[in-house]
Design a protein around this motif. Structure first.
Motif, PDB file in Angstrom:
ATOM      1  N   GLY A 107       8.880  -1.766   8.138  1.00 53.94           N
ATOM      2  CA  GLY A 107       9.133  -1.179   6.830  1.00 53.94           C
ATOM      3  C   GLY A 107       8.996   0.321   6.884  1.00 53.94           C
ATOM      4  O   GLY A 107       8.391   0.878   7.802  1.00 53.94           O
ATOM      5  N   GLU A 108       9.530   0.993   5.885  1.00 51.48           N
ATOM      6  CA  GLU A 108       9.473   2.454   5.821  1.00 51.48           C
ATOM      7  C   GLU A 108       8.038   2.931   5.611  1.00 51.48           C
ATOM      8  O   GLU A 108       7.159   2.162   5.210  1.00 51.48           O
ATOM      9  N   ASN A 109       7.820   4.225   5.823  1.00 46.00           N
ATOM     10  CA  ASN A 109       6.511   4.817   5.544  1.00 46.00           C
ATOM     11  C   ASN A 109       6.178   4.666   4.064  1.00 46.00           C
ATOM     12  O   ASN A 109       7.040   4.884   3.199  1.00 46.00           O
ATOM     13  N   GLY A 110       4.922   4.299   3.794  1.00 44.91           N
ATOM     14  CA  GLY A 110       4.457   4.222   2.410  1.00 44.91           C
ATOM     15  C   GLY A 110       4.776   2.943   1.680  1.00 44.91           C
ATOM     16  O   GLY A 110       4.518   2.835   0.482  1.00 44.91           O
ATOM     17  N   THR A 111       5.312   1.933   2.383  1.00 47.19           N
ATOM     18  CA  THR A 111       5.674   0.688   1.693  1.00 47.19           C
ATOM     19  C   THR A 111       4.484  -0.263   1.544  1.00 47.19           C
ATOM     20  O   THR A 111       4.535  -1.196   0.745  1.00 47.19           O
ATOM     21  N   GLY A 112       3.422  -0.047   2.319  1.00 49.80           N
ATOM     22  CA  GLY A 112       2.249  -0.911   2.222  1.00 49.80           C
ATOM     23  C   GLY A 112       2.110  -1.890   3.373  1.00 49.80           C
ATOM     24  O   GLY A 112       1.578  -2.993   3.200  1.00 49.80           O
ATOM     25  N   LYS A 113       2.548  -1.501   4.554  1.00 49.56           N
ATOM     26  CA  LYS A 113       2.442  -2.393   5.722  1.00 49.56           C
ATOM     27  C   LYS A 113       0.987  -2.711   6.044  1.00 49.56           C
ATOM     28  O   LYS A 113       0.652  -3.833   6.429  1.00 49.56           O
TER      29      LYS A 113
END
Length: 388
Positions: free
Chosen positions: A167-173
């Motif tokens: 997932g992209e940066n900041g998505t909550g991985k």
């Protein structure tokens, strides 16, 4: 004032205990039998319950069992003039805090009550902290794509399968990784997080696998690495796409053999850890470019979980706004503010390249800079990025 309930069929015992406890500044209620005591427990919250064992109609052990069903947070101290070791053991097994023989020794009774109250306080504080932690790390959203992620977590968490989160940066991985651990059989052990992008390539092997004394110039003592620290638990390798090829080779070996070797050491150390990895990179492209090992990719990606961008789940923005609103106002000690419907619609128009992290920053900015009611005009002024 702490509240105590006395359940005893002997009036003289109730009177004696009441006088002692009221002298010690406790508020006291009485019940002459188990049924009356249980009725009071359903209505009131007691810090401690004193319960006789030998009573007509319903004995103390039965009362204890029902109290555990109704109000397990209230510690129960059993008292009896007919007690023996077997009775005491049975009472404690069924949830009693302690067992005291009649006539009760005054000092022991008061010490036991205070110990029970201390335990009750600790249990309550622990519950509050757990609620705070779970709220802090909650995955907020009811959109179809986020419900799929939650469903995947529930299915995968109880297993030991390796998971690759994309997932992209900041998505909550990292939230997905945390919930995979919290809902797993390893939750009692540690979740050890490693940001592979934040550690220099020459130090990553020492960070992951530890080192022996003298392995390199600054190695003045033996040091356990993250894999050993996570023994019995979970290691979360965040931004694994930024890991050096040499470190990748050692991680691959650890996954294949469940063994590691510290830098500068020959001894093989068995490790029992679950590995969860995350990346914002397209690892297939990294493999094609020769920057990531294909065999490691296949070892890590037993389960793939993709965390959607905020732009793919804009219907979750109202829930996220109210979640961050409560959280930030408490953190900043600011009276709770509110967003107009138009303000939330304006937030939904923005392209969130920084995803959830960017949204939270914007909400915090609006809370600090705006009046009690945050309007769509405020969002236009403070939230949208400046035009180039």
């Amino acid at each position: 004032m702490s509240r105590i309930l006395i359940i005893d069929d002997e009036k003289s015992i109730r009177k004696t205990l009441r006088e002692i406890l009221e002298y010690e500044k406790f508020k006291v209620d009485e019940a002459c039998d188990g049924a009356e005591g249980l009725a009071l427990i359903k209505k009131e919250k007691y810090d401690v319950v004193l319960c006789d064992i030998k009573m007509p109609k319903m004995d103390g052990i039965e009362v204890l069992e029902k109290i555990m069903d109704y109000s397990a947070d209230s510690p129960v101290i059993m008292i009896s003039g007919h007690g023996n070791i077997e009775t005491a053991v049975e009472a404690v097994k069924k949830g009693a805090f302690d067992f005291i023989a009649k006539p009760p020794d005054l000092n022991r009774l008061l010490v036991t009550i205070r110990n029970a109250m201390d335990k009750s306080t600790l249990v309550a504080e622990t519950k509050v902290l757990k609620k705070k932690i779970s709220k802090t790390f909650d995955i907020v959203g009811e959109s179809g794509v986020i419900l799929q992620v939650k469903e995947m977590i529930d299915k995968v968490a109880p297993t030991d399968a390796r998971v690759l989160i994309t997932g992209e940066n900041g998505t909550g991985k990292e939230l997905v990784a945390r919930w995979l651990h919290e809902k797993s059989n390893r939750a009692a052990a540690q979740l050890v997080e490693v940001n592979c992008a934040a550690i220099p390539s020459e130090l990553i092997e020492s960070e992951l696998f530890g080192h022996e004394k003298g392995a390199f110039t600054s190695a003045v003592a033996q040091r356990k690495g993250k894999f050993e620290q996570a023994e019995g638990g979970t290691i979360f390798l965040d931004e694994i796409g930024d890991m050096s090829l040499s470190a990748q080779a050692k991680v691959l070996r650890a996954l294949q053999e469940n063994k590691i070797a510290r830098v500068g050491g020959d001894k093989e150390i068995k490790v029992n850890v679950r590995v969860i990895a995350a990346t914002n990179k397209d690892l297939q492209k990294e493999i094609a470019a020769g920057h990531f090992r294909e065999d490691l990719y296949h070892r890590l990606s037993v389960i793939l979980i993709h965390v959607p961008s905020l732009n793919d789940r804009k219907e979750d923005i109202p829930l996220l706004v109210h979640h961050f609103l409560d959280e930030i106002c408490k953190e900043q000690n600011i009276p709770v503010k509110n967003f107009t419907k138009e303000a939330i619609k304006e937030l939904q128009k923005i392209s969130w390249t920084g995803n959830i992290r960017e949204l939270r920053n914007v909400i915090e900015r609006l809370i600090i800079l705006c009046d009690k009611t945050i309007s769509d005009k405020d969002v236009i002024i403070y939230a949208k990025p400046a035009k180039k």
